[in-house]
Design an enzyme around this catalytic site. Structure first.
Site, PDB file in Angstrom:
ATOM      1  N   ARG A 254     -18.553 -27.552  26.088  1.00 28.83           N
ATOM      2  CA  ARG A 254     -18.076 -27.597  24.710  1.00 28.83           C
ATOM      3  C   ARG A 254     -16.890 -28.543  24.636  1.00 28.83           C
ATOM      4  O   ARG A 254     -16.007 -28.519  25.503  1.00 28.83           O
ATOM      5  CB  ARG A 254     -17.653 -26.197  24.233  1.00 28.83           C
ATOM      6  CG  ARG A 254     -18.821 -25.270  23.876  1.00 28.83           C
ATOM      7  CD  ARG A 254     -19.573 -25.741  22.648  1.00 28.83           C
ATOM      8  NE  ARG A 254     -20.635 -24.835  22.234  1.00 28.83           N
ATOM      9  CZ  ARG A 254     -21.918 -24.950  22.583  1.00 28.83           C
ATOM     10  NH1 ARG A 254     -22.305 -25.945  23.367  1.00 28.83           N
ATOM     11  NH2 ARG A 254     -22.816 -24.098  22.135  1.00 28.83           N
ATOM     12  N   GLU A 283     -16.481 -32.955  16.941  1.00 31.69           N
ATOM     13  CA  GLU A 283     -17.881 -33.313  17.136  1.00 31.69           C
ATOM     14  C   GLU A 283     -18.584 -33.310  15.785  1.00 31.69           C
ATOM     15  O   GLU A 283     -18.516 -32.288  15.092  1.00 31.69           O
ATOM     16  CB  GLU A 283     -18.535 -32.307  18.081  1.00 31.69           C
ATOM     17  CG  GLU A 283     -19.896 -32.759  18.564  1.00 31.69           C
ATOM     18  CD  GLU A 283     -20.451 -31.856  19.662  1.00 31.69           C
ATOM     19  OE1 GLU A 283     -19.788 -31.665  20.685  1.00 31.69           O
ATOM     20  OE2 GLU A 283     -21.553 -31.330  19.430  1.00 31.69           O
ATOM     21  N   HIS A 302     -24.400 -34.814  22.196  1.00 32.35           N
ATOM     22  CA  HIS A 302     -24.731 -33.395  22.418  1.00 32.35           C
ATOM     23  C   HIS A 302     -26.253 -33.216  22.570  1.00 32.35           C
ATOM     24  O   HIS A 302     -26.905 -32.544  21.761  1.00 32.35           O
ATOM     25  CB  HIS A 302     -24.184 -32.519  21.276  1.00 32.35           C
ATOM     26  CG  HIS A 302     -23.983 -31.092  21.692  1.00 32.35           C
ATOM     27  ND1 HIS A 302     -22.993 -30.281  21.181  1.00 32.35           N
ATOM     28  CD2 HIS A 302     -24.664 -30.302  22.580  1.00 32.35           C
ATOM     29  CE1 HIS A 302     -23.071 -29.078  21.731  1.00 32.35           C
ATOM     30  NE2 HIS A 302     -24.086 -29.073  22.592  1.00 32.35           N
TER      31      HIS A 302
HETATM   32  C1  DGY Z   1     -26.241 -24.625  23.478  1.00 33.02           C
HETATM   33  O1  DGY Z   1     -27.368 -24.125  23.547  1.00 33.02           O
HETATM   34  O2  DGY Z   1     -25.225 -23.938  23.452  1.00 33.02           O
HETATM   35  C2  DGY Z   1     -26.161 -26.125  23.462  1.00 33.02           C
HETATM   36  O3  DGY Z   1     -24.890 -26.591  23.322  1.00 33.02           O
HETATM   37  C3  DGY Z   1     -27.068 -26.714  22.420  1.00 33.02           C
HETATM   38  O4  DGY Z   1     -28.336 -26.633  22.970  1.00 33.02           O
END
Ligand code: DGY
Length: 338
Positions: A254, A283, A302
């Site tokens: 993240r 983001e 992402h």
């Molecule tokens: C998640 O699943 O948490 C990812 O960041 C997106 O697929």
């Protein structure tokens, strides 16, 4: 086509009795079709997520909400939905956009999609690590700028993975999948994961160490921790200063785990050698972000879980969680209660 009164009445009846759900984005058919069959589904059609006010408005009166990481699902959204809201199903494993405490006190189970995206995300972490270590972005730009005139003995020299040390922050499912890949590249492994048993790390040939040792001794660092109050800003200027000047940082977890301003300064001033990010803070990064001017930073949008099979599985799991929830059944993949 003839008018089939019976079929129309049946369809109307189903429409009336089917649970009402709001789905915040068009998602893969594997799951979307299930939702459409089982529910009276209001599906947000745009590429961009529904604005927060619209999310609240469209959630009013629904039995279930199927959401994405781009939706802020807080107490106000749950209250706007109303007391009949039976489930929040997220098509992702990370749920830091959802107020889990607010859901718990309201008795709303939250579903997510663990496991199916582990390998795809680990693949991407490795792709980023290799790309940054071997300076692929700079190589592409070098060609596009017309600078490739000959084979050069000293151009674009990168870092070797063979024999180097990879530090993994967060040795959960994805961290372990990265550790398994590391064996094939002859990397030594360090891991930082408070509370993990050393045997669990040893099972993937990683040595558990404290945070400072990982920062100081790793040639490469890959982040695989969820975003929590404890991990927000974990990689700040103090942490970056402890890393090797040759270190390469990879983040597929993240964005806010890394302090963007501190990372910019560290990359600009040679505090560390390079970074590769699948996730950013903010983001998305605005096109004029200073981070995007750095030659030693590779950013992708992402896409850790963005493979066809993986997104199909995530869609299926999210749909099944939603459908179980609106029927009052236990969710197949519930987020553990905080
Ligand atoms: C998640 O699943 O948490 C990812 O960041 C997106 O697929």
């Amino acid at each position: 086509m003839g008018y089939n009164r019976g079929a129309v009445i049946k369809q109307k009846r189903e429409w009336i009795v089917k649970p009402k759900v709001f789905v915040t984005r068009v998602f893969p058919d594997a799951g979307l079709k299930l939702v459409q069959e089982a529910c009276n589904a209001d599906i947000w059609p745009d590429v961009m997520p529904p604005p927060y006010a619209v999310l609240k408005e469209r959630s009013r009166g629904v039995d279930g909400l199927l959401c994405m990481i781009t939706d802020r699902v807080d107490a106000a959204v749950m209250d706007a939905a109303g007391p009949q809201l039976k489930v929040i199903s997220q098509m992702a494993v990370g749920v830091d956009n959802i107020d889990l405490n607010a859901a718990r006190v309201r008795g709303i189970p939250v579903g997510h999609t663990p496991g199916v995206l582990t390998e795809a995300t680990a693949d991407l972490a490795f792709a980023l690590l290799l790309a940054a270590a071997r300076r692929l972005l700079e190589g592409v730009e070098y060609i596009r700028a017309g600078r490739w005139r000959t084979w050069e003995p000293k151009a674009l020299l990168g870092a070797d993975l063979n024999g180097a040390t990879l530090g993994i922050i967060g040795l959960g499912r994805i961290g372990k999948a990265v550790a398994r890949r590391a064996a094939g590249f002859n990397l030594s492994l360090l891991a930082y994961n408070p509370g993990l048993a050393p045997e669990e790390a040893a099972a993937v040939n990683a040595r558990l160490v404290d945070f400072d040792i990982l920062l100081r001794e790793s040639d490469f660092i890959s982040i695989h921790t969820p975003l929590t109050p404890q991990t927000r800003g974990l990689i700040n200027s103090a942490a970056l200063a402890k890393m090797k000047r040759t270190a390469i940082l990879v983040n597929t977890a993240r964005g806010p785990v890394v302090d963007s301003r501190a990372l910019y300064d560290a990359l600009k001033n040679g505090v560390i050698a390079a970074a590769a990010l699948d996730v950013t803070d903010p983001e998305p990064l605005p096109p004029d972000s200073p981070l995007l001017t750095l030659p030693n930073l590779l950013v992708v949008p992402h896409i850790g879980s963005a493979s066809v099979w993986t997104r199909d599985q995530m869609a299926l799991m999210a749909a099944r969680n939603l459908i179980a929830g609106v029927r009052g059944e236990p969710l197949p993949h519930a987020v553990p209660k905080p």
